[in-house]
Design a protein around this motif. Structure first.
Motif, PDB file in Angstrom:
ATOM      1  N   TRP A  78       0.828  -1.204   0.000  1.00 18.44           N
ATOM      2  CA  TRP A  78       0.000   0.000   0.000  1.00 18.44           C
ATOM      3  C   TRP A  78       0.864   1.256   0.000  1.00 18.44           C
ATOM      4  N   ARG A  79       1.912   1.260   0.811  1.00 15.70           N
ATOM      5  CA  ARG A  79       2.818   2.418   0.826  1.00 15.70           C
ATOM      6  C   ARG A  79       3.511   2.579  -0.525  1.00 15.70           C
ATOM      7  N   GLU A  80       3.852   1.464  -1.154  1.00 18.43           N
ATOM      8  CA  GLU A  80       4.477   1.528  -2.479  1.00 18.43           C
ATOM      9  C   GLU A  80       3.521   2.121  -3.505  1.00 18.43           C
ATOM     10  N   LEU A  81       2.255   1.737  -3.429  1.00 19.82           N
ATOM     11  CA  LEU A  81       1.269   2.276  -4.365  1.00 19.82           C
ATOM     12  C   LEU A  81       1.122   3.786  -4.182  1.00 19.82           C
ATOM     13  N   LEU A  82       1.039   4.229  -2.930  1.00 20.48           N
ATOM     14  CA  LEU A  82       0.921   5.662  -2.654  1.00 20.48           C
ATOM     15  C   LEU A  82       2.163   6.417  -3.123  1.00 20.48           C
ATOM     16  N   ALA A  83       3.326   5.812  -2.919  1.00 13.82           N
ATOM     17  CA  ALA A  83       4.566   6.463  -3.350  1.00 13.82           C
ATOM     18  C   ALA A  83       4.637   6.560  -4.866  1.00 13.82           C
ATOM     19  N   THR A  84       4.193   5.523  -5.560  1.00 14.24           N
ATOM     20  CA  THR A  84       4.181   5.550  -7.023  1.00 14.24           C
ATOM     21  C   THR A  84       3.253   6.629  -7.534  1.00 14.24           C
ATOM     22  N   ARG A  85       2.087   6.744  -6.916  1.00 14.59           N
ATOM     23  CA  ARG A  85       1.142   7.789  -7.309  1.00 14.59           C
ATOM     24  C   ARG A  85       1.753   9.179  -7.171  1.00 14.59           C
ATOM     25  N   THR A  86       2.619   9.356  -6.185  1.00 11.96           N
ATOM     26  CA  THR A  86       3.217  10.659  -5.929  1.00 11.96           C
ATOM     27  C   THR A  86       4.419  10.935  -6.828  1.00 11.96           C
ATOM     28  N   ALA A  87       5.324   9.978  -6.896  1.00  9.97           N
ATOM     29  CA  ALA A  87       6.639  10.230  -7.489  1.00  9.97           C
ATOM     30  C   ALA A  87       6.810   9.724  -8.911  1.00  9.97           C
ATOM     31  N   ASP A  88       5.907   8.847  -9.379  1.00  5.96           N
ATOM     32  CA  ASP A  88       6.115   8.251 -10.696  1.00  5.96           C
ATOM     33  C   ASP A  88       4.793   8.143 -11.464  1.00  5.96           C
ATOM     34  N   PRO A  89       4.198   9.279 -11.828  1.00  3.73           N
ATOM     35  CA  PRO A  89       2.927   9.219 -12.553  1.00  3.73           C
ATOM     36  C   PRO A  89       3.039   8.502 -13.889  1.00  3.73           C
TER      37      PRO A  89
END
Length: 299
Positions: free
Chosen positions: A7-18
């Motif tokens: 879940w944290r990875e998904l949130l981080a991807t949404r933020t840093a790697d659109p």
């Protein structure tokens, strides 16, 4: 289940790697055959939140918890009988990033502008996928909601937009799934689904004639109590789940009756399977799959 780490990875991807979203669309492994090629189609629907319809039963915000919704969808999509998903871009993209849509049918929900309870609800603008975007992103088709209210002029632009979407999708050789629902405005202003055979039959005939061709059109309909609406078209029909009944067995029985009609090819169900009263999503999906299989074996 989605682990805390994932879940944290998904949130981080949404933020840093659109850009990961575009890569996920491009990398999705599609089915080689078109939707329904096997004779049936079973999709789980999750486009309700995008028009503000979040409630299930007595829980007004049941669908608002996104992690919970995605976990329920992962359980449903993991069932071998489930062909795929009907959803808006946000949900599709989250599941793409979770690697959950390989080999699945994906139908993009298109018009969500008719927000639940809004004064303009019937003027249902296309605010999600377009036909061109569905084709560009390698999805398998598009779904549109067409609520018909004779007393509401908002029906007219929605009719035109749906006709244009049917034509656009057909131009790409993609399924256009039209959900025609006849409604009546009550004296207190509230909208009520007109579930009688005459009203639903009229809606079927209107939806069937939309666009420059009906070659790729499917209809998504509530399970009728009579065959009259289903006898009004040669187009493939899928039965929608609608508002879950208090007794899940009643929903299953209703779907089963409709599935025995030769025009009906499958199910597209959301809340009734994702939020069953006992919370067991897997069991709810399994029960619906058995009803679909039994109906097709008898037909």
């Amino acid at each position: 289940m989605i682990t805390d780490k994932r879940w944290r990875e998904l949130l981080a991807t949404r933020t840093a790697d659109p850009g990961a979203v575009a890569r996920a669309y491009a990398g999705r492994r599609r089915r080689t055959e078109p939707p329904g090629a096997s004779g049936t189609l079973f999709l789980v629907a999750a486009d309700h939140p995008a028009r503000g319809a979040l409630g299930v039963g007595e829980r007004p915000l049941a669908m608002a918890d996104r992690r919970d919704l995605l976990e329920r969808l992962l359980v449903a999509l993991d069932h071998p009988a489930v062909d795929g998903l009907l959803a808006t871009p946000d949900v599709v993209e989250e599941l793409l990033l979770l690697d959950a849509l390989h080999g699945k049918v994906v139908i993009g929900s298109m018009n969500r502008g008719g927000l639940a309870g809004a004064d303009w609800e019937i003027d249902d603008r296309f605010t999600a996928y377009s036909a061109a975007a569905i084709a560009e992103r390698g999805l398998d088709g598009g779904k549109m909601l067409l609520r018909l209210v004779d007393s509401d002029p908002g029906t007219v632009p929605t009719l035109q937009a749906c006709a244009d979407a049917v034509s656009g999708l057909a131009g790409h050789g993609l399924m256009a799934m039209v959900e025609p629902l006849p409604y009546r405005r009550e004296p207190d202003g509230r909208l009520r689904l007109a579930g009688d055979a005459a009203a639903l039959t009229r809606a079927v005939t209107v939806a069937s004639g939309l666009g420059v061709t009906s070659a790729h059109t499917w209809l998504k309909l509530p399970a009728p109590e009579e065959d009259v609406p289903l006898n009004a078209t040669t187009l493939p029909v899928v039965v929608l789940g609608g508002v879950p009944a208090a007794d899940p067995a009643a929903d299953l029985a209703s779907w089963g009756r409709a599935l025995r009609h030769p025009a009906v090819r499958g199910l597209v169900v959301g809340r009734a399977l994702l939020y069953p009263p006992d919370g067991d999503v897997g069991a709810a999906v399994d029960a619906a799959a058995k009803v679909l299989t039994a109906a097709r074996e008898e037909s």
